[in-house]
Write a protein that holds these residues in place. Structure first.
Motif, PDB file in Angstrom:
ATOM      1  N   ARG A 294      48.698  29.645  52.774  1.00  0.00           N
ATOM      2  CA  ARG A 294      49.284  29.554  51.287  1.00  0.00           C
ATOM      3  C   ARG A 294      48.018  29.887  50.548  1.00  0.00           C
ATOM      4  NH1 ARG A 294      49.788  24.313  50.459  1.00  0.00           N
ATOM      5  NH2 ARG A 294      49.182  23.658  52.365  1.00  0.00           N
ATOM      6  N   ALA A 295      46.802  30.502  50.954  1.00  0.00           N
ATOM      7  CA  ALA A 295      45.654  30.963  50.045  1.00  0.00           C
ATOM      8  C   ALA A 295      45.953  32.181  49.607  1.00  0.00           C
ATOM      9  CB  ALA A 295      44.443  30.819  51.072  1.00  0.00           C
ATOM     10  N   PRO A 296      45.501  32.694  48.406  1.00  0.00           N
ATOM     11  CA  PRO A 296      45.665  33.886  47.935  1.00  0.00           C
ATOM     12  C   PRO A 296      44.863  34.930  48.773  1.00  0.00           C
ATOM     13  CG  PRO A 296      44.603  32.479  46.347  1.00  0.00           C
ATOM     14  CD  PRO A 296      44.638  31.629  47.598  1.00  0.00           C
ATOM     15  N   ARG A 297      45.186  36.038  48.859  1.00  0.00           N
ATOM     16  CA  ARG A 297      44.834  37.260  49.898  1.00  0.00           C
ATOM     17  C   ARG A 297      43.340  37.430  49.701  1.00  0.00           C
ATOM     18  NH1 ARG A 297      49.850  41.648  50.593  1.00  0.00           N
ATOM     19  NH2 ARG A 297      51.592  40.098  50.974  1.00  0.00           N
ATOM     20  N   ASP A 298      42.770  37.357  48.659  1.00  0.00           N
ATOM     21  CA  ASP A 298      41.479  37.703  48.556  1.00  0.00           C
ATOM     22  C   ASP A 298      40.415  36.535  48.646  1.00  0.00           C
ATOM     23  OD1 ASP A 298      42.162  36.704  46.174  1.00  0.00           O
ATOM     24  OD2 ASP A 298      41.378  38.016  44.924  1.00  0.00           O
ATOM     25  N   LEU A 299      40.955  35.492  49.136  1.00  0.00           N
ATOM     26  CA  LEU A 299      40.341  34.418  48.927  1.00  0.00           C
ATOM     27  C   LEU A 299      39.402  34.344  50.432  1.00  0.00           C
ATOM     28  CD1 LEU A 299      39.601  31.820  47.583  1.00  0.00           C
ATOM     29  CD2 LEU A 299      41.250  30.298  49.171  1.00  0.00           C
ATOM     30  N   PRO A 300      37.932  34.445  50.354  1.00  0.00           N
ATOM     31  CA  PRO A 300      37.071  34.722  51.664  1.00  0.00           C
ATOM     32  C   PRO A 300      37.204  33.653  52.604  1.00  0.00           C
ATOM     33  CG  PRO A 300      35.569  34.190  49.983  1.00  0.00           C
ATOM     34  CD  PRO A 300      37.184  34.342  49.275  1.00  0.00           C
ATOM     35  N   ILE A 301      37.140  32.532  52.355  1.00  0.00           N
ATOM     36  CA  ILE A 301      37.359  31.494  53.125  1.00  0.00           C
ATOM     37  C   ILE A 301      38.754  30.642  52.604  1.00  0.00           C
ATOM     38  CG2 ILE A 301      36.330  29.396  54.010  1.00  0.00           C
ATOM     39  CD1 ILE A 301      33.557  30.524  53.624  1.00  0.00           C
ATOM     40  N   VAL A 302      39.486  30.459  53.709  1.00  0.00           N
ATOM     41  CA  VAL A 302      40.720  29.593  53.663  1.00  0.00           C
ATOM     42  C   VAL A 302      40.413  27.964  53.799  1.00  0.00           C
ATOM     43  CG1 VAL A 302      43.096  29.156  54.172  1.00  0.00           C
ATOM     44  CG2 VAL A 302      41.975  31.560  54.222  1.00  0.00           C
ATOM     45  N   PRO A 303      40.723  27.083  52.653  1.00  0.00           N
ATOM     46  CA  PRO A 303      40.430  25.720  52.839  1.00  0.00           C
ATOM     47  C   PRO A 303      41.753  25.462  53.752  1.00  0.00           C
ATOM     48  CG  PRO A 303      40.513  26.354  50.476  1.00  0.00           C
ATOM     49  CD  PRO A 303      41.068  27.690  51.228  1.00  0.00           C
ATOM     50  N   GLU A 304      40.840  24.083  54.538  1.00  0.00           N
ATOM     51  CA  GLU A 304      41.798  23.647  55.444  1.00  0.00           C
ATOM     52  C   GLU A 304      43.133  23.320  55.170  1.00  0.00           C
ATOM     53  OE1 GLU A 304      43.318  21.959  59.093  1.00  0.00           O
ATOM     54  OE2 GLU A 304      41.674  23.286  58.680  1.00  0.00           O
ATOM     55  N   GLU A 305      43.459  22.803  53.657  1.00  0.00           N
ATOM     56  CA  GLU A 305      44.834  22.328  53.160  1.00  0.00           C
ATOM     57  C   GLU A 305      45.421  23.360  52.983  1.00  0.00           C
ATOM     58  OE1 GLU A 305      41.709  22.383  49.721  1.00  0.00           O
ATOM     59  OE2 GLU A 305      41.630  21.865  51.857  1.00  0.00           O
ATOM     60  N   LEU A 306      45.130  24.740  52.774  1.00  0.00           N
ATOM     61  CA  LEU A 306      45.999  25.910  52.575  1.00  0.00           C
ATOM     62  C   LEU A 306      46.221  26.751  53.877  1.00  0.00           C
ATOM     63  CD1 LEU A 306      44.412  27.359  49.417  1.00  0.00           C
ATOM     64  CD2 LEU A 306      46.336  25.664  49.552  1.00  0.00           C
ATOM     65  N   GLN A 307      45.744  26.416  55.029  1.00  0.00           N
ATOM     66  CA  GLN A 307      46.009  27.093  56.257  1.00  0.00           C
ATOM     67  C   GLN A 307      47.319  26.578  56.778  1.00  0.00           C
ATOM     68  OE1 GLN A 307      42.818  26.114  59.019  1.00  0.00           O
ATOM     69  NE2 GLN A 307      41.177  27.235  57.994  1.00  0.00           N
ATOM     70  N   PRO A 308      47.901  27.480  57.560  1.00  0.00           N
ATOM     71  CA  PRO A 308      49.379  27.100  57.996  1.00  0.00           C
ATOM     72  C   PRO A 308      49.394  26.164  59.001  1.00  0.00           C
ATOM     73  CG  PRO A 308      48.459  29.158  59.034  1.00  0.00           C
ATOM     74  CD  PRO A 308      47.299  28.733  57.803  1.00  0.00           C
ATOM     75  N   ALA A 309      50.674  25.599  58.897  1.00  0.00           N
ATOM     76  CA  ALA A 309      50.679  24.431  59.856  1.00  0.00           C
ATOM     77  C   ALA A 309      51.431  24.775  61.118  1.00  0.00           C
ATOM     78  CB  ALA A 309      51.776  23.212  59.348  1.00  0.00           C
ATOM     79  N   PHE A 310      51.830  26.015  61.327  1.00  0.00           N
ATOM     80  CA  PHE A 310      52.504  26.449  62.538  1.00  0.00           C
ATOM     81  C   PHE A 310      51.829  27.782  62.938  1.00  0.00           C
ATOM     82  CE2 PHE A 310      55.413  23.206  60.918  1.00  0.00           C
ATOM     83  CZ  PHE A 310      56.077  22.942  62.188  1.00  0.00           C
ATOM     84  N   THR A 311      51.982  27.936  64.304  1.00  0.00           N
ATOM     85  CA  THR A 311      51.596  29.330  64.827  1.00  0.00           C
ATOM     86  C   THR A 311      52.812  29.894  65.542  1.00  0.00           C
ATOM     87  OG1 THR A 311      50.111  30.532  66.098  1.00  0.00           O
ATOM     88  CG2 THR A 311      50.668  28.382  66.928  1.00  0.00           C
ATOM     89  N   LEU A 312      53.053  31.106  65.675  1.00  0.00           N
ATOM     90  CA  LEU A 312      54.022  31.893  66.362  1.00  0.00           C
ATOM     91  C   LEU A 312      53.932  31.604  67.639  1.00  0.00           C
ATOM     92  CD1 LEU A 312      55.378  34.709  63.901  1.00  0.00           C
ATOM     93  CD2 LEU A 312      56.032  32.048  63.965  1.00  0.00           C
ATOM     94  N   LEU A 313      54.879  31.399  68.325  1.00  0.00           N
ATOM     95  CA  LEU A 313      54.716  31.412  70.015  1.00  0.00           C
ATOM     96  C   LEU A 313      55.408  32.813  70.448  1.00  0.00           C
ATOM     97  CD1 LEU A 313      55.488  27.827  70.922  1.00  0.00           C
ATOM     98  CD2 LEU A 313      53.130  28.776  70.857  1.00  0.00           C
ATOM     99  N   THR A 314      56.160  33.520  69.966  1.00  0.00           N
ATOM    100  CA  THR A 314      57.048  34.467  70.351  1.00  0.00           C
ATOM    101  C   THR A 314      56.524  35.768  69.311  1.00  0.00           C
ATOM    102  OG1 THR A 314      58.749  33.907  68.960  1.00  0.00           O
ATOM    103  CG2 THR A 314      58.800  33.596  71.609  1.00  0.00           C
ATOM    104  N   LYS A 315      56.249  36.952  69.645  1.00  0.00           N
ATOM    105  CA  LYS A 315      56.102  37.989  68.976  1.00  0.00           C
ATOM    106  C   LYS A 315      57.385  38.877  68.457  1.00  0.00           C
ATOM    107  CE  LYS A 315      53.384  42.268  68.645  1.00  0.00           C
ATOM    108  NZ  LYS A 315      52.459  43.348  69.417  1.00  0.00           N
ATOM    109  N   GLY A 316      57.791  38.696  67.377  1.00  0.00           N
ATOM    110  CA  GLY A 316      59.312  38.852  66.930  1.00  0.00           C
ATOM    111  C   GLY A 316      60.167  38.053  67.566  1.00  0.00           C
ATOM    112  N   ALA A 317      61.372  38.598  68.043  1.00  0.00           N
ATOM    113  CA  ALA A 317      62.484  38.145  68.622  1.00  0.00           C
ATOM    114  C   ALA A 317      62.501  38.427  70.148  1.00  0.00           C
ATOM    115  CB  ALA A 317      63.810  38.167  67.938  1.00  0.00           C
TER     116      ALA A 317
END
Length: 345
Positions: A294-317
């Motif tokens: 959820r961090a702005p794209r140009d932010l050099p370091i992403v704060p923990e609270e803005l990092q995604p809560a999930f990661t994808l386990l499949t590449k596409g469908a």
């Protein structure tokens, strides 16, 4: 234990909710031993089992159906227990027979999958370790001729998964042509939606629709002759649209996805099988949003609270193998996506 109550209803009848007799059903339901192989069963077990290794781990099968995926996960993860949801009382009864061997490792509740949060809350489960949703029709619903889901046989125009509320006959006999056209276009992606809708309204002025055969004839006659022999059965898209409308499937899926993601503990996993682009698009977007910073794209370091809560386990469908679709044609259109919670939101 199989509970036939809805979430929020009195539980006074829970003690009397029994697993059906192992001698087998006499009302036309599928026998457990005759149940086909669940779609992408082994891959789903591979994706979800790592989250279910610890004793007491809980997973929710949001679409219990005939219990095939749940049985496979319980076998692969002996310390896990399952909560199975299904709106179809026939499915719950048949799954109850199949899953009776697992005893109190299974709790089944009659509920629509967007009620997952209410169900686990009533069961006193704060977070779960895995969620599975196998969307679309179960084999029980497809094979039960009196349910009206199949356009290949003449049957009452019902199409209700939960056997309550308005039927497909109510829709085609009462909706105006503009409303029917919108439904067929949106839910069936039917390019001849307007022609079919007007044909239905015209035909019902002679007599209301009661069974599927007459509706199929009207649909086919409304489609230009050159288009009737391309893209599968001419009634396929209309029947899909009516089924989605009757069961508010996309609305329920839109509610289920955030609720299911919220229900997962850190390390928990979710897998969803979709069968058409409308379902898969909703799943894709929900998983993408949950796994995007959820961090702005140009932010050099992403704060923990803005990092995604999930990661994808499949590449596409992911799609079924050629071998699976050859042995189980119903798997051909399946699209599987999975994700894992890696942190609290």
């Amino acid at each position: 234990m199989v509970s036939t109550r809805r979430p929020g209803e009195s539980s006074e009848d829970d003690a009397a909710a029994a697993i059906p007799s192992p001698t087998g059903p006499t009302d036309g339901r599928a026998r457990p031993e005759a149940i086909h192989l669940p779609v992408m069963r082994d891959r789903i077990v591979e994706l979800l089992a790592p989250a279910l290794r610890e004793p007491g781990a809980v997973f929710v099968d949001c679409t219990l159906g005939l219990g095939g995926h749940t049985a496979a996960l319980l076998d692969a993860c002996p310390g896990a227990r399952a909560v199975g949801l299904d709106r179809d009382p026939d499915a719950l009864a048949t799954a109850g027979e199949r899953l009776a061997v697992y005893g109190d490792r299974v709790t089944a509740v009659r509920a629509v999958y967007d009620e997952i949060g209410e169900v686990i809350g009533e069961l006193g489960i704060p977070r779960v370790d895995a969620v599975l949703a196998d969307l679309g029709l179960s084999s029980l619903q497809i094979d039960a001729r009196d349910r009206g889901f199949a356009y290949a046989v003449d049957a009452p125009l019902d199409m209700r998964m939960g056997q309550e509320g308005p039927t497909a006959a109510d829709v085609v006999n009462t909706y105006g042509a503009p409303q029917l056209s919108r439904i067929l276009s949106r839910y069936g992606e039917e390019r001849f939606a307007d022609r079919i809708a007007r044909a239905i309204v015209s035909a019902r002025e002679q007599a209301p629709f009661v069974t599927s055969a007459r509706l199929v004839e009207v649909i086919a006659s409304a489609i230009p002759a050159a288009a009737r022999h391309t893209g599968g059965h001419p009634a396929k898209r209309t029947f899909q649209a009516l089924r989605i409308e009757v069961n508010r499937e996309l609305e329920a899926l839109e509610g289920m996805l955030p609720a299911a993601l919220d229900s997962l503990a850190v390390g928990g996993r979710i897998a969803v099988l979709a069968y058409h682009s409308l379902e898969d698009r909703l799943v894709k977007h929900a998983f993408r949003d949950a796994s995007t910073s959820r961090a702005p794209r140009d932010l050099p370091i992403v704060p923990e609270e803005l990092q995604p809560a999930f990661t994808l386990l499949t590449k596409g469908a992911e799609r079924p193998t050629d071998d699976e679709t050859a042995s189980n044609p119903r798997a051909a259109s399946a699209r599987l996506r999975a994700a894992q919670r890696i942190k609290e939101s």
